[in-house]
Design a protein around this motif. Structure first.
Motif, mmCIF file in Angstrom:
data_model
loop_
_atom_site.group_PDB
_atom_site.id
_atom_site.type_symbol
_atom_site.label_atom_id
_atom_site.label_comp_id
_atom_site.label_asym_id
_atom_site.label_seq_id
_atom_site.Cartn_x
_atom_site.Cartn_y
_atom_site.Cartn_z
ATOM 1 N N LEU A 6 -5.076 9.899 20.666
ATOM 2 C CA LEU A 6 -4.710 8.958 21.402
ATOM 3 C C LEU A 6 -5.369 7.450 20.725
ATOM 4 C CD1 LEU A 6 -4.371 9.661 24.994
ATOM 5 C CD2 LEU A 6 -2.769 9.379 23.473
ATOM 6 N N GLU A 7 -6.504 7.633 20.224
ATOM 7 C CA GLU A 7 -7.386 6.655 19.596
ATOM 8 C C GLU A 7 -7.258 6.543 18.039
ATOM 9 O OE1 GLU A 7 -11.311 6.455 20.982
ATOM 10 O OE2 GLU A 7 -10.512 6.310 23.048
ATOM 11 N N ARG A 8 -6.474 7.593 17.672
ATOM 12 C CA ARG A 8 -6.349 7.745 16.101
ATOM 13 C C ARG A 8 -7.734 7.737 15.454
ATOM 14 N NH1 ARG A 8 -1.897 8.181 18.474
ATOM 15 N NH2 ARG A 8 -0.114 7.742 17.409
ATOM 16 N N ASP A 9 -8.589 8.606 16.051
ATOM 17 C CA ASP A 9 -9.928 8.774 15.343
ATOM 18 C C ASP A 9 -9.829 9.879 14.600
ATOM 19 O OD1 ASP A 9 -12.536 9.666 14.795
ATOM 20 O OD2 ASP A 9 -13.007 9.888 16.909
ATOM 21 N N TRP A 10 -9.364 9.611 13.336
ATOM 22 C CA TRP A 10 -9.230 10.693 12.321
ATOM 23 C C TRP A 10 -10.202 11.567 11.870
ATOM 24 C CZ3 TRP A 10 -4.165 10.408 12.087
ATOM 25 C CH2 TRP A 10 -3.562 9.522 12.366
ATOM 26 N N LEU A 11 -11.525 11.039 11.893
ATOM 27 C CA LEU A 11 -12.630 12.123 11.559
ATOM 28 C C LEU A 11 -12.835 12.983 12.907
ATOM 29 C CD1 LEU A 11 -15.306 9.847 9.471
ATOM 30 C CD2 LEU A 11 -14.108 12.111 8.798
ATOM 31 N N GLY A 12 -12.678 12.283 13.923
ATOM 32 C CA GLY A 12 -12.832 12.800 15.286
ATOM 33 C C GLY A 12 -11.924 14.101 15.413
ATOM 34 N N MET A 31 -10.996 6.913 6.971
ATOM 35 C CA MET A 31 -11.936 7.929 7.335
ATOM 36 C C MET A 31 -13.298 7.622 6.327
ATOM 37 S SD MET A 31 -9.464 11.306 7.468
ATOM 38 C CE MET A 31 -10.694 12.415 7.261
ATOM 39 N N SER A 32 -13.183 6.733 5.522
ATOM 40 C CA SER A 32 -14.226 6.478 4.310
ATOM 41 C C SER A 32 -14.619 5.076 4.646
ATOM 42 C CB SER A 32 -13.623 6.548 2.947
ATOM 43 O OG SER A 32 -13.180 7.710 2.552
ATOM 44 N N GLY A 33 -14.256 4.572 5.670
ATOM 45 C CA GLY A 33 -14.391 3.175 6.102
ATOM 46 C C GLY A 33 -14.331 1.974 5.295
ATOM 47 N N VAL A 34 -13.147 2.133 4.402
ATOM 48 C CA VAL A 34 -12.858 1.077 3.238
ATOM 49 C C VAL A 34 -11.257 0.991 3.288
ATOM 50 C CG1 VAL A 34 -14.881 1.520 1.955
ATOM 51 C CG2 VAL A 34 -12.753 2.974 1.530
ATOM 52 N N PRO A 35 -10.954 -0.089 2.791
ATOM 53 C CA PRO A 35 -9.324 -0.261 2.648
ATOM 54 C C PRO A 35 -8.683 0.800 1.882
ATOM 55 C CG PRO A 35 -10.526 -2.562 2.470
ATOM 56 C CD PRO A 35 -11.575 -1.276 2.236
ATOM 57 N N LYS A 36 -7.526 0.924 1.912
ATOM 58 C CA LYS A 36 -6.921 2.006 1.131
ATOM 59 C C LYS A 36 -7.009 1.615 -0.519
ATOM 60 C CE LYS A 36 -2.297 0.823 1.000
ATOM 61 N NZ LYS A 36 -0.668 1.121 1.585
ATOM 62 N N GLU A 37 -6.912 0.487 -0.749
ATOM 63 C CA GLU A 37 -6.807 0.022 -2.138
ATOM 64 C C GLU A 37 -8.492 0.337 -2.732
ATOM 65 O OE1 GLU A 37 -3.904 -1.938 -0.038
ATOM 66 O OE2 GLU A 37 -6.158 -2.092 0.393
ATOM 67 N N THR A 79 -8.390 19.691 24.549
ATOM 68 C CA THR A 79 -9.376 19.510 25.294
ATOM 69 C C THR A 79 -9.368 17.907 25.576
ATOM 70 O OG1 THR A 79 -10.888 18.781 23.203
ATOM 71 C CG2 THR A 79 -11.033 21.183 24.311
ATOM 72 N N PRO A 80 -10.150 17.361 26.417
ATOM 73 C CA PRO A 80 -10.264 16.019 26.717
ATOM 74 C C PRO A 80 -10.495 15.125 25.364
ATOM 75 C CG PRO A 80 -11.227 17.069 28.508
ATOM 76 C CD PRO A 80 -11.040 18.108 27.546
ATOM 77 N N GLU A 81 -11.649 15.675 24.569
ATOM 78 C CA GLU A 81 -12.151 15.156 23.309
ATOM 79 C C GLU A 81 -10.819 15.128 22.310
ATOM 80 O OE1 GLU A 81 -14.581 13.036 20.819
ATOM 81 O OE2 GLU A 81 -14.126 13.147 22.710
ATOM 82 N N THR A 133 -19.067 16.333 6.029
ATOM 83 C CA THR A 133 -18.050 17.225 5.619
ATOM 84 C C THR A 133 -17.744 18.171 6.902
ATOM 85 O OG1 THR A 133 -18.840 17.378 3.397
ATOM 86 C CG2 THR A 133 -17.931 19.324 4.248
ATOM 87 N N TYR A 134 -16.417 18.510 7.093
ATOM 88 C CA TYR A 134 -16.133 19.284 8.342
ATOM 89 C C TYR A 134 -15.226 20.498 7.996
ATOM 90 C CZ TYR A 134 -17.710 14.920 10.239
ATOM 91 O OH TYR A 134 -18.397 14.178 10.738
ATOM 92 N N VAL A 135 -15.921 21.380 7.454
ATOM 93 C CA VAL A 135 -15.123 22.688 6.760
ATOM 94 C C VAL A 135 -14.116 23.039 7.763
ATOM 95 C CG1 VAL A 135 -15.396 24.921 5.610
ATOM 96 C CG2 VAL A 135 -16.994 22.869 4.819
#
Length: 134
Positions: free
Chosen positions: A65-71, A100-106, A57-59, A13-15
């Motif tokens: 660029l990496e499409r790190d959605w949770l990041g 973000m959940s680590g599963v396929p969209k289906e 920021t660099p992060e 959780t990232y409020v």
């Protein structure tokens, strides 16, 4: 993020609070710029160069660029802003939620239709916390 909040102990959780909003301001303003068709075109033509016009920021830059959605959420992104990047890529909200959940969209869709993620193991990072009177 420097301050500790009660909700910091909830896994995954990232409020988006005032502090996260301050930290992510430039990232979110970049995302909002994608509301304009010309900006989306310029971004897709050369993503790194387009990002140079925002004080990320660099992060933050890496997460985009990496499409790190949770990041992106961890470094101050608001999901309603960061999803604009996904839309530029032709992705849906369900696509990103699955990633973000680590599963396929289906699989994600079926989980949501079945009532969502189980609360087991998802209440507190510190498993020693009592669960009564929550």
């Amino acid at each position: 993020m420097t301050r500790t909040n009660d909700y910091d102990d909830i896994p995954g959780t990232y409020v988006y609070d005032a502090e996260r909003g301050r930290v992510g301001y430039a990232l979110n303003m970049f995302c909002m710029s994608l509301n304009k068709p010309q900006n989306r075109k310029t971004f897709k033509a050369n993503e790194a160069a387009y990002l140079d016009s925002f004080p990320l920021t660099p992060e933050q830059r890496r997460t985009v660029l990496e499409r790190d959605w949770l990041g992106m959420l961890k470094v101050g992104g608001n999901i309603y802003y960061t999803i604009k990047i996904a839309f530029c890529d032709g992705l849906t909200f369900q696509d990103v939620a699955g990633m973000m959940s680590g599963v396929p969209k289906e699989t994600y869709a079926q989980m949501m239709l079945a009532g969502g993620r189980s609360i087991e193991g998802n209440r507190f990072k510190d498993t020693a916390k009592p669960t009564e009177n929550e």
